[in-house]
Design a protein around this motif. Structure first.
Motif, PDB file in Angstrom:
ATOM      1  N   PRO A   1      24.001  -8.991  -8.508  1.00  0.00           N
ATOM      2  CA  PRO A   1      23.425  -7.805  -9.247  1.00  0.00           C
ATOM      3  C   PRO A   1      24.553  -7.218 -10.218  1.00  0.00           C
ATOM      4  N   LEU A   2      25.846  -7.403  -9.645  1.00  0.00           N
ATOM      5  CA  LEU A   2      27.064  -6.789 -10.635  1.00  0.00           C
ATOM      6  C   LEU A   2      26.911  -7.319 -12.025  1.00  0.00           C
ATOM      7  N   GLU A   3      26.635  -8.590 -12.132  1.00  0.00           N
ATOM      8  CA  GLU A   3      26.651  -9.390 -13.487  1.00  0.00           C
ATOM      9  C   GLU A   3      25.353  -8.905 -14.424  1.00  0.00           C
ATOM     10  N   ALA A   4      24.254  -8.639 -13.579  1.00  0.00           N
ATOM     11  CA  ALA A   4      23.118  -8.228 -14.276  1.00  0.00           C
ATOM     12  C   ALA A   4      23.241  -6.931 -14.772  1.00  0.00           C
ATOM     13  N   ILE A   5      23.852  -5.811 -14.264  1.00  0.00           N
ATOM     14  CA  ILE A   5      24.153  -4.552 -14.714  1.00  0.00           C
ATOM     15  C   ILE A   5      25.359  -4.782 -15.587  1.00  0.00           C
ATOM     16  N   GLY A   6      26.234  -5.704 -15.735  1.00  0.00           N
ATOM     17  CA  GLY A   6      27.257  -5.580 -16.752  1.00  0.00           C
ATOM     18  C   GLY A   6      28.371  -4.921 -16.147  1.00  0.00           C
ATOM     19  N   TRP A   7      28.725  -5.042 -14.939  1.00  0.00           N
ATOM     20  CA  TRP A   7      30.014  -4.372 -14.222  1.00  0.00           C
ATOM     21  C   TRP A   7      31.061  -5.209 -14.396  1.00  0.00           C
ATOM     22  N   PRO A   8      32.110  -4.464 -14.852  1.00  0.00           N
ATOM     23  CA  PRO A   8      33.128  -5.370 -14.977  1.00  0.00           C
ATOM     24  C   PRO A   8      33.745  -6.184 -13.665  1.00  0.00           C
TER      25      PRO A   8
ATOM     26  N   MET B   1      18.248  -0.839 -11.614  1.00  0.00           N
ATOM     27  CA  MET B   1      17.879  -1.968 -12.369  1.00  0.00           C
ATOM     28  C   MET B   1      16.960  -2.634 -11.421  1.00  0.00           C
ATOM     29  N   ALA B   2      17.173  -2.745 -10.331  1.00  0.00           N
ATOM     30  CA  ALA B   2      16.279  -3.419  -9.465  1.00  0.00           C
ATOM     31  C   ALA B   2      14.707  -2.628  -9.341  1.00  0.00           C
ATOM     32  N   GLY B   3      14.896  -1.465  -9.437  1.00  0.00           N
ATOM     33  CA  GLY B   3      13.761  -0.652  -9.325  1.00  0.00           C
ATOM     34  C   GLY B   3      13.528  -0.240  -7.807  1.00  0.00           C
ATOM     35  N   ILE B   4      14.635  -0.141  -7.040  1.00  0.00           N
ATOM     36  CA  ILE B   4      14.427   0.319  -5.876  1.00  0.00           C
ATOM     37  C   ILE B   4      14.496   1.715  -5.758  1.00  0.00           C
TER      38      ILE B   4
ATOM     39  N   SER C   1       0.975  -1.203  -0.092  1.00  0.00           N
ATOM     40  CA  SER C   1      -0.040  -0.030  -0.030  1.00  0.00           C
ATOM     41  C   SER C   1       0.783   1.366   0.207  1.00  0.00           C
ATOM     42  N   ARG C   2       2.020   1.084   0.191  1.00  0.00           N
ATOM     43  CA  ARG C   2       2.900   2.262   0.036  1.00  0.00           C
ATOM     44  C   ARG C   2       3.173   2.708  -1.511  1.00  0.00           C
ATOM     45  N   PRO C   3       3.402   4.138  -1.488  1.00  0.00           N
ATOM     46  CA  PRO C   3       3.134   4.653  -2.694  1.00  0.00           C
ATOM     47  C   PRO C   3       4.176   4.225  -3.788  1.00  0.00           C
ATOM     48  N   PRO C   4       5.333   4.046  -3.554  1.00  0.00           N
ATOM     49  CA  PRO C   4       6.264   3.666  -4.558  1.00  0.00           C
ATOM     50  C   PRO C   4       6.082   2.336  -5.035  1.00  0.00           C
ATOM     51  N   PRO C   5       6.242   1.849  -6.182  1.00  0.00           N
ATOM     52  CA  PRO C   5       5.895   0.411  -6.671  1.00  0.00           C
ATOM     53  C   PRO C   5       6.850  -0.825  -5.863  1.00  0.00           C
ATOM     54  N   ALA C   6       6.316  -1.813  -5.984  1.00  0.00           N
ATOM     55  CA  ALA C   6       7.295  -2.666  -5.330  1.00  0.00           C
ATOM     56  C   ALA C   6       8.567  -2.946  -5.873  1.00  0.00           C
ATOM     57  N   PRO C   7       9.524  -3.278  -5.408  1.00  0.00           N
ATOM     58  CA  PRO C   7      10.776  -3.249  -5.771  1.00  0.00           C
ATOM     59  C   PRO C   7      10.855  -4.623  -6.722  1.00  0.00           C
ATOM     60  N   ARG C   8      11.553  -4.655  -7.842  1.00  0.00           N
ATOM     61  CA  ARG C   8      11.709  -6.165  -8.405  1.00  0.00           C
ATOM     62  C   ARG C   8      12.757  -6.772  -7.587  1.00  0.00           C
ATOM     63  N   GLU C   9      12.623  -8.279  -7.793  1.00  0.00           N
ATOM     64  CA  GLU C   9      13.490  -8.858  -6.984  1.00  0.00           C
ATOM     65  C   GLU C   9      14.983  -8.890  -7.430  1.00  0.00           C
ATOM     66  N   LEU C  10      15.924  -8.646  -6.279  1.00  0.00           N
ATOM     67  CA  LEU C  10      17.228  -8.529  -7.008  1.00  0.00           C
ATOM     68  C   LEU C  10      17.796 -10.061  -7.464  1.00  0.00           C
ATOM     69  N   PRO C  11      18.445 -10.064  -8.424  1.00  0.00           N
ATOM     70  CA  PRO C  11      19.299 -11.044  -8.987  1.00  0.00           C
ATOM     71  C   PRO C  11      20.338 -11.520  -8.216  1.00  0.00           C
TER      72      PRO C  11
END
Lengths: 386, 204
Positions: B106-113, B129-132, B93-103
């Protein structure tokens, strides 16, 4: 208010001691002589009439001066509504104060909780069973027993019961001031208190974990351990509770106790550290005994009260003790909270006048009233037997 | 029969407890069961008291990590606990949308070297990326929005003292499933370099 203050039961012994209707043979019923000291004026009854109601009314008027508005709406609603009056037929309700450390304020609480109960319309008997010496009379402003040499020789002398003038409150105590741990006189005093026909018995059991104190504590409808926020008192408190728990679990002639004792005797290395470990070990050899012991552990529900608190941490201590006891022994101890340190306790004792009479408006008197009401609520339901 | 039972009971909490509840309970109980404290005297021997503290700490760590807590809750209440459902509704019920689950990484997911240093931009990327939203991090960690913004944009001059930074970074790393030690090391390395540079330029 006068009508509501009338003693609720008809079988109360007459204040002048002429009709000890319900008391066993040989029990001495005496009225306290009019106190000659300065403490007398409030406690001395006006010339005792046939029925008690007017006396109580007068006393109430006098006492309630400062807390009229506090008591008035509540007393009528309580009288007659208490569960034990509605034919549970179990005899008087017993509230036992024990353990902790000497000087923790146990006697102050017993005397004043008793007075409050009596003021709330109950017929109360206080039993002074502290083997270390009687004191309750002092907290009530009543006279001590000064045993004569002859009295000392008559070990069969029955306990003495004195009525507090103008109150529906009696004090029951053994005649001898010097009592040993296994003194049969204490048991006698307990029996007399139980046979007195009172609604409520408030017991001062002292700090010694002797068999009489432990058994009485375990049998009471509500067993309260009064302690202080300091390590020595904590240690004594746990020692008393441990002794009571072990007595409940291990001291009987019944099968679970016998099996447990055998198991513990065989445990040479002392591996079994807590009741939980005993139960786990029992479960392998004797599931029924394990079940019975588990039930006994869960049924042990002592109440913890921390007296003379100085700060918030002290007031929170009772809850901490209960939480630790639950983790360590799996018992359902219940916190009665904390009572703040207050000079009025010592001051009223020095004047040999009951605190709730001498300082009815003090913070301590209010704390004691709260405690009394909480205890009444607790003993109202039978499941809370410790 | 032997005492606790589950992690919530260990902390004397309801399964619907918020992070703030957990933090408070842990603080209160670790003070209460301090081996040298009043409550323990005459009841617990020191080694047992230390074991009790260790159990509290473990419960705290598990429940404060959102992912671990979710997994634990699922194992504890396969069908969902009533108070948990209430807590979910509260979050939803909080205003911001629920965050996507973190992979998982996360570093790999954002392509961080893999050998690149972690810093403010890493945080911003993982977060978006995670929408937090930043607000959620602020609410959970109790770090101010201003400090969080400065941390992400690496405005070293506006950051609090180094002792605070370390704790802040660890908390954020835990929320974003980054390696706390690595983030702290990399971030403070840059920060120290900036401090040294500043001192060199303006030694007075």
């Amino acid at each position: 208010m006068a009508e509501d203050q009338k003693p609720p039961r008809a079988d109360v012994v007459d204040p002048d001691g002429q009709a000890p209707a319900e008391v066993d043979d040989g029990v001495v019923i005496e009225t306290v002589d009019e106190p000659a000291d300065e403490a007398g004026e409030l406690l001395t009854p006006p010339p005792m009439p046939e029925d008690e109601a007017p006396v109580q009314a007068e006393l109430t008027v006098e006492v309630a001066g400062e807390e009229d508005e506090l008591d008035e709406p509540e007393i009528p609603s309580l009288v007659g509504q208490l569960p034990w009056q509605e034919g549970d037929g179990g005899g008087p309700v017993e509230i036992a104060f024990a353990g902790g450390k000497g000087g923790a304020g146990r006697s102050t609480l017993v005397a004043n909780v008793g007075l409050f109960l009596s003021r709330l319309g109950r017929d109360v008997v206080l039993a002074d069973l502290d083997p270390a010496g009687q004191n309750l009379h002092t907290f009530l402003g009543m006279d001590p027993i000064l045993p004569t040499p002859g009295m000392r020789m008559r070990s069969a002398l029955p306990p003495r019961v004195d009525r507090m003038p103008g109150m529906n409150l009696r004090l029951c105590r053994p005649h001898h001031a010097l009592m040993g741990a296994d003194d049969p006189l204490r048991q006698q005093a307990l029996d007399v208190a139980r046979a007195s026909g009172a609604d409520v018995i408030v017991l001062d059991l002292g700090v010694q974990p002797d068999p009489l104190a432990l058994d009485t504590f375990l049998e009471a409808d509500c067993g309260v351990v009064v302690t202080l926020p300091e390590p020595a008192a904590m240690e004594r408190t746990y020692a008393f509770l441990r002794a009571a728990l072990y007595r409940r679990l291990l001291d009987g002639d019944d099968e679970p106790a016998v099996v447990s004792r055998a198991l513990l005797t065989a445990d040479h290395v002392g591996q079994l550290d807590t009741p939980a470990e005993l139960i786990d070990a029992l479960a392998g050899v004797h599931p029924n005994a394990a079940q019975a012991i588990r039930a006994r552990v869960l049924a042990f529900a002592p109440k913890i009260l921390v007296n003379r608190c100085g700060n918030r941490a002290d007031r929170d201590l009772a809850a901490g003790i209960c939480s630790a006891l639950r983790r360590r022994w799996n018992i359902n101890a219940e916190a009665l909270g904390g009572i703040d340190a207050d000079d009025t306790a010592l001051e009223s004792l020095r004047r040999r006048r009951p605190l709730v009479v001498e300082y009815p408006g003090s913070a301590l008197a209010r704390d004691i009233e709260r405690l009394t009401r909480r205890l009444m609520a607790l003993v109202g339901t039978r499941e809370v037997r410790p | 029969m032997s005492a606790p039972i589950n992690l919530y009971e260990e902390l004397e909490l309801d399964p619907g407890a918020t992070e703030e509840d957990i933090r408070r309970a842990f603080k209160r109980l670790s003070r209460r069961f301090d081996p040298g404290g009043l409550v323990m005297y005459g009841l617990y021997r020191t080694p047992e008291a230390l074991r009790l503290l260790a159990r509290l700490k473990e419960a705290y760590n598990t429940l404060m990590d959102p992912e671990q807590r979710r997994r634990y809750d699922r194992s504890l209440f396969p069908k969902g606990h009533p108070s948990l459902r209430r807590a979910d509704e509260r979050v939803a019920s909080r205003p911001p949308p629920a965050p996507r689950e973190l992979p998982r990484d996360p570093l790999e997911a954002i392509g961080w070297p893999e050998d690149a240093r972690l810093g403010g931009p890493t945080l911003t990327k993982v977060r978006s990326m995670a929408g937090i939203p930043l607000e959620e991090i602020a609410e959970r960690t109790k770090i101010s929005m201003f400090t969080l913004r400065c941390l992400e944009s690496e405005d070293y001059g506006d950051l609090p003292a180094k002792v605070y930074l370390r704790g802040f970074l660890k908390q954020i790393a835990r929320m974003l499933r980054l390696d706390p030690e690595r983030l702290v090391r990399d971030y403070l390395h840059e920060y120290d370099a900036w401090v040294a540079e500043k001192a060199r330029r303006k030694p007075w």
